[in-house]
Design a protein around this motif. Structure first.
Motif, PDB file in Angstrom:
ATOM      1  N   PHE A 153       5.241   8.015   7.395  1.00 55.60           N
ATOM      2  CA  PHE A 153       4.670   7.090   6.737  1.00 55.60           C
ATOM      3  C   PHE A 153       3.475   6.208   7.504  1.00 55.60           C
ATOM      4  CE2 PHE A 153       8.675   8.020   4.644  1.00 55.60           C
ATOM      5  CZ  PHE A 153       8.300   8.689   3.322  1.00 55.60           C
ATOM      6  N   PRO A 154       2.463   6.713   7.801  1.00 55.66           N
ATOM      7  CA  PRO A 154       1.529   5.764   8.749  1.00 55.66           C
ATOM      8  C   PRO A 154       1.236   4.493   8.179  1.00 55.66           C
ATOM      9  CG  PRO A 154       0.661   8.196   8.025  1.00 55.66           C
ATOM     10  CD  PRO A 154       1.853   8.051   7.226  1.00 55.66           C
ATOM     11  N   THR A 155       1.220   4.339   6.910  1.00 54.81           N
ATOM     12  CA  THR A 155       0.934   3.070   6.370  1.00 54.81           C
ATOM     13  C   THR A 155       2.173   2.420   5.484  1.00 54.81           C
ATOM     14  OG1 THR A 155      -0.267   3.811   4.249  1.00 54.81           O
ATOM     15  CG2 THR A 155      -1.326   3.487   6.280  1.00 54.81           C
ATOM     16  N   ARG A 156       2.293   1.112   5.208  1.00 51.23           N
ATOM     17  CA  ARG A 156       3.018   0.542   4.471  1.00 51.23           C
ATOM     18  C   ARG A 156       2.770   1.146   2.766  1.00 51.23           C
ATOM     19  NH1 ARG A 156       6.275  -3.803   3.626  1.00 51.23           N
ATOM     20  NH2 ARG A 156       5.612  -4.612   5.942  1.00 51.23           N
ATOM     21  N   GLN A 157       1.558   1.271   2.470  1.00 49.25           N
ATOM     22  CA  GLN A 157       1.255   1.846   0.937  1.00 49.25           C
ATOM     23  C   GLN A 157       1.676   3.073   0.915  1.00 49.25           C
ATOM     24  OE1 GLN A 157      -0.507   0.194  -1.182  1.00 49.25           O
ATOM     25  NE2 GLN A 157      -0.930   1.913  -2.755  1.00 49.25           N
ATOM     26  N   ALA A 158       1.852   4.157   2.067  1.00 49.79           N
ATOM     27  CA  ALA A 158       2.357   5.412   1.946  1.00 49.79           C
ATOM     28  C   ALA A 158       3.808   5.379   1.583  1.00 49.79           C
ATOM     29  CB  ALA A 158       2.069   6.244   3.004  1.00 49.79           C
ATOM     30  N   LEU A 159       4.568   4.400   2.305  1.00 44.66           N
ATOM     31  CA  LEU A 159       6.008   4.447   1.891  1.00 44.66           C
ATOM     32  C   LEU A 159       6.308   3.811   0.659  1.00 44.66           C
ATOM     33  CD1 LEU A 159       8.624   4.591   3.157  1.00 44.66           C
ATOM     34  CD2 LEU A 159       8.462   2.373   4.190  1.00 44.66           C
ATOM     35  N   LEU A 160       5.504   2.987   0.201  1.00 49.64           N
ATOM     36  CA  LEU A 160       5.742   2.202  -1.137  1.00 49.64           C
ATOM     37  C   LEU A 160       5.376   3.253  -2.184  1.00 49.64           C
ATOM     38  CD1 LEU A 160       3.905  -1.309  -0.759  1.00 49.64           C
ATOM     39  CD2 LEU A 160       6.359  -0.593  -0.673  1.00 49.64           C
ATOM     40  N   GLU A 161       4.549   4.249  -2.179  1.00 50.25           N
ATOM     41  CA  GLU A 161       4.145   5.012  -3.127  1.00 50.25           C
ATOM     42  C   GLU A 161       5.302   6.150  -3.089  1.00 50.25           C
ATOM     43  OE1 GLU A 161       0.470   6.883  -2.133  1.00 50.25           O
ATOM     44  OE2 GLU A 161      -0.816   5.206  -2.805  1.00 50.25           O
ATOM     45  N   ALA A 162       5.902   6.503  -1.942  1.00 47.44           N
ATOM     46  CA  ALA A 162       6.820   7.239  -1.884  1.00 47.44           C
ATOM     47  C   ALA A 162       8.369   6.828  -2.503  1.00 47.44           C
ATOM     48  CB  ALA A 162       7.425   7.858  -0.329  1.00 47.44           C
ATOM     49  N   VAL A 163       8.276   5.432  -2.467  1.00 52.19           N
ATOM     50  CA  VAL A 163       9.655   4.824  -3.190  1.00 52.19           C
ATOM     51  C   VAL A 163       9.515   4.932  -4.718  1.00 52.19           C
ATOM     52  CG1 VAL A 163      10.737   2.535  -3.494  1.00 52.19           C
ATOM     53  CG2 VAL A 163      10.145   3.608  -1.205  1.00 52.19           C
ATOM     54  N   PHE A 164       8.187   4.436  -4.854  1.00 49.08           N
ATOM     55  CA  PHE A 164       7.931   4.530  -6.530  1.00 49.08           C
ATOM     56  C   PHE A 164       8.078   5.696  -6.807  1.00 49.08           C
ATOM     57  CE2 PHE A 164       5.195   4.028 -10.130  1.00 49.08           C
ATOM     58  CZ  PHE A 164       5.781   3.179 -10.635  1.00 49.08           C
ATOM     59  N   LYS A 165       7.544   6.741  -6.550  1.00 47.96           N
ATOM     60  CA  LYS A 165       7.598   8.277  -7.011  1.00 47.96           C
ATOM     61  C   LYS A 165       9.184   8.757  -7.051  1.00 47.96           C
ATOM     62  CE  LYS A 165       5.688  12.672  -6.851  1.00 47.96           C
ATOM     63  NZ  LYS A 165       4.462  13.664  -6.077  1.00 47.96           N
ATOM     64  N   ALA A 185      12.822  -1.288 -13.289  1.00 47.93           N
ATOM     65  CA  ALA A 185      11.854  -2.371 -13.021  1.00 47.93           C
ATOM     66  C   ALA A 185      12.028  -3.689 -12.434  1.00 47.93           C
ATOM     67  CB  ALA A 185      11.256  -2.617 -14.530  1.00 47.93           C
ATOM     68  N   VAL A 186      13.376  -4.169 -12.698  1.00 46.60           N
ATOM     69  CA  VAL A 186      13.934  -5.347 -12.037  1.00 46.60           C
ATOM     70  C   VAL A 186      13.815  -5.133 -10.480  1.00 46.60           C
ATOM     71  CG1 VAL A 186      15.849  -7.065 -11.684  1.00 46.60           C
ATOM     72  CG2 VAL A 186      14.949  -6.321 -13.991  1.00 46.60           C
ATOM     73  N   ALA A 187      14.554  -3.922  -9.912  1.00 51.41           N
ATOM     74  CA  ALA A 187      14.620  -3.674  -8.558  1.00 51.41           C
ATOM     75  C   ALA A 187      13.268  -3.627  -7.909  1.00 51.41           C
ATOM     76  CB  ALA A 187      15.447  -2.334  -8.412  1.00 51.41           C
ATOM     77  N   ASN A 188      11.920  -3.491  -8.692  1.00 53.45           N
ATOM     78  CA  ASN A 188      10.965  -2.987  -7.982  1.00 53.45           C
ATOM     79  C   ASN A 188      10.524  -4.310  -7.113  1.00 53.45           C
ATOM     80  OD1 ASN A 188      10.217  -0.676  -8.992  1.00 53.45           O
ATOM     81  ND2 ASN A 188       8.993  -1.379 -10.638  1.00 53.45           N
ATOM     82  N   ARG A 189      10.808  -5.453  -7.457  1.00 54.52           N
ATOM     83  CA  ARG A 189      10.730  -6.631  -6.733  1.00 54.52           C
ATOM     84  C   ARG A 189       9.211  -6.659  -5.874  1.00 54.52           C
ATOM     85  NH1 ARG A 189      14.909  -9.368  -4.392  1.00 54.52           N
ATOM     86  NH2 ARG A 189      13.419 -10.840  -3.853  1.00 54.52           N
ATOM     87  N   GLY A 190       8.301  -6.835  -6.996  1.00 54.20           N
ATOM     88  CA  GLY A 190       6.752  -6.964  -6.642  1.00 54.20           C
ATOM     89  C   GLY A 190       6.324  -5.305  -6.007  1.00 54.20           C
ATOM     90  N   LEU A 191       7.142  -4.344  -6.302  1.00 51.19           N
ATOM     91  CA  LEU A 191       6.437  -3.112  -5.752  1.00 51.19           C
ATOM     92  C   LEU A 191       5.203  -2.792  -6.241  1.00 51.19           C
ATOM     93  CD1 LEU A 191       6.854  -0.619  -3.909  1.00 51.19           C
ATOM     94  CD2 LEU A 191       8.363   0.213  -5.958  1.00 51.19           C
ATOM     95  N   GLY A 192       5.062  -3.059  -7.529  1.00 46.94           N
ATOM     96  CA  GLY A 192       3.961  -2.766  -8.499  1.00 46.94           C
ATOM     97  C   GLY A 192       2.862  -3.393  -7.956  1.00 46.94           C
ATOM     98  N   ALA A 193       2.855  -4.721  -7.834  1.00 48.22           N
ATOM     99  CA  ALA A 193       1.635  -5.435  -7.411  1.00 48.22           C
ATOM    100  C   ALA A 193       1.375  -5.157  -6.102  1.00 48.22           C
ATOM    101  CB  ALA A 193       2.074  -7.029  -7.540  1.00 48.22           C
ATOM    102  N   SER A 194       2.222  -4.617  -4.970  1.00 50.04           N
ATOM    103  CA  SER A 194       1.743  -4.268  -3.805  1.00 50.04           C
ATOM    104  C   SER A 194       1.091  -3.091  -3.868  1.00 50.04           C
ATOM    105  CB  SER A 194       2.965  -4.290  -2.955  1.00 50.04           C
ATOM    106  OG  SER A 194       3.452  -5.592  -2.724  1.00 50.04           O
ATOM    107  N   LEU A 195       1.476  -2.032  -4.631  1.00 50.24           N
ATOM    108  CA  LEU A 195       0.876  -0.909  -4.867  1.00 50.24           C
ATOM    109  C   LEU A 195      -0.560  -0.976  -5.364  1.00 50.24           C
ATOM    110  CD1 LEU A 195       3.729   1.526  -6.274  1.00 50.24           C
ATOM    111  CD2 LEU A 195       2.625   1.709  -4.108  1.00 50.24           C
ATOM    112  N   MET A 196      -0.705  -1.796  -6.246  1.00 51.25           N
ATOM    113  CA  MET A 196      -2.090  -2.143  -6.838  1.00 51.25           C
ATOM    114  C   MET A 196      -3.049  -2.606  -5.877  1.00 51.25           C
ATOM    115  SD  MET A 196      -1.334  -3.360 -10.717  1.00 51.25           S
ATOM    116  CE  MET A 196      -2.913  -3.719 -11.172  1.00 51.25           C
ATOM    117  N   ARG A 197      -2.589  -3.687  -5.018  1.00 46.57           N
ATOM    118  CA  ARG A 197      -3.399  -4.258  -3.961  1.00 46.57           C
ATOM    119  C   ARG A 197      -3.724  -3.228  -2.930  1.00 46.57           C
ATOM    120  NH1 ARG A 197       0.490  -8.606  -4.212  1.00 46.57           N
ATOM    121  NH2 ARG A 197       1.694  -7.845  -2.473  1.00 46.57           N
ATOM    122  N   GLY A 198      -3.003  -2.242  -2.711  1.00 48.00           N
ATOM    123  CA  GLY A 198      -3.499  -1.404  -1.554  1.00 48.00           C
ATOM    124  C   GLY A 198      -3.958  -0.030  -2.274  1.00 48.00           C
ATOM    125  N   ALA A 199      -3.999  -0.093  -3.481  1.00 47.15           N
ATOM    126  CA  ALA A 199      -4.555   1.131  -4.352  1.00 47.15           C
ATOM    127  C   ALA A 199      -5.704   2.094  -3.676  1.00 47.15           C
ATOM    128  CB  ALA A 199      -4.845   0.956  -5.930  1.00 47.15           C
TER     129      ALA A 199
END
Length: 202
Positions: A59-71, A105-119
């Motif tokens: 995962f070269p970037t945090r965004q790539a890791l967050l996307e993998a977690v979300f998926k 959704a509760v466990a996301n703890r800001g995951l959605g917002a972080s994904l949008m910021r780095g979209a």
């Protein structure tokens, strides 16, 4: 390269690389649930039992890791929905799944917002793909519950998912967020169930 040429398919991961990948994603899910989407990547690597170099290789970037977690979470919810289709009580199966969606959704703890910021640096299709997967999985459960007359006929899966999402957002910052979310969801879903009333004796 000619326009009609296709890029070569990526080589499949070796077994040890696949194990490390899965361990990192699982560790990231746990650490993000505890500390939020801005959790330390070094902490995630330690939790996974790998070095920082191994994490960054996958995962070269945090965004790539967050996307993998979300998926990964979405795929788990879809698998749960598929398993619940065989439940003999479709109404309970739907509620069980919606509670799992709420916990997710509760466990996301800001995951959605972080994904949008780095979209702009990530996978542009991720949001639509995951949304379609969740709606499709939930729609099958809702159809079974509707057929069993366990839910109000006008309820749609989009409405139910918005309800779950709103409750999760309202309780995200609470110390006992998961407990509050579950209680509120139970209250809300009681209004979705189709209650059979008997006429009073004349």
């Amino acid at each position: 390269m000619p326009k009609d040429a296709t890029a070569p398919a990526p080589r499949p991961m070796r077994a040890d690389a696949r194990r490390n990948y899965n361990r990192i994603v699982a560790a990231a899910e746990t650490v993000i649930a505890e500390h939020g989407a801005e959790a330390s990547l070094e902490e995630i690597a330690r939790h996974a039992g790998v070095g920082s170099a191994t994490l960054h290789r996958h995962f070269p970037t945090r965004q790539a890791l967050l996307e993998a977690v979300f998926k990964s979470r979405v795929e788990a919810l879809c698998a749960k929905a598929h398993d619940l289709l065989s439940d003999t009580d479709p109404g309970t199966a739907l509620v069980t799944w919606l509670r799992a969606v709420g916990a997710h959704a509760v466990a996301n703890r800001g995951l959605g917002a972080s994904l949008m910021r780095g979209a702009r640096h990530g996978d542009p299709t991720l949001g639509n793909t995951c949304h379609t997967m969740i709606v499709s999985a939930g729609d099958e459960l809702l159809a079974c519950a509707r057929q069993a007359k366990a839910v109000r006929p006008e309820a749609t899966i989009s409405q139910l998912l918005k309800l779950v999402s709103a409750i999760a957002l309202a309780t995200e910052e609470e110390p006992d967020g998961p407990t509050q979310a579950d209680q509120l969801l139970n209250l809300a879903l009681d209004g979705v169930r189709l209650h059979r009333t008997s006429r009073p004796h004349e």
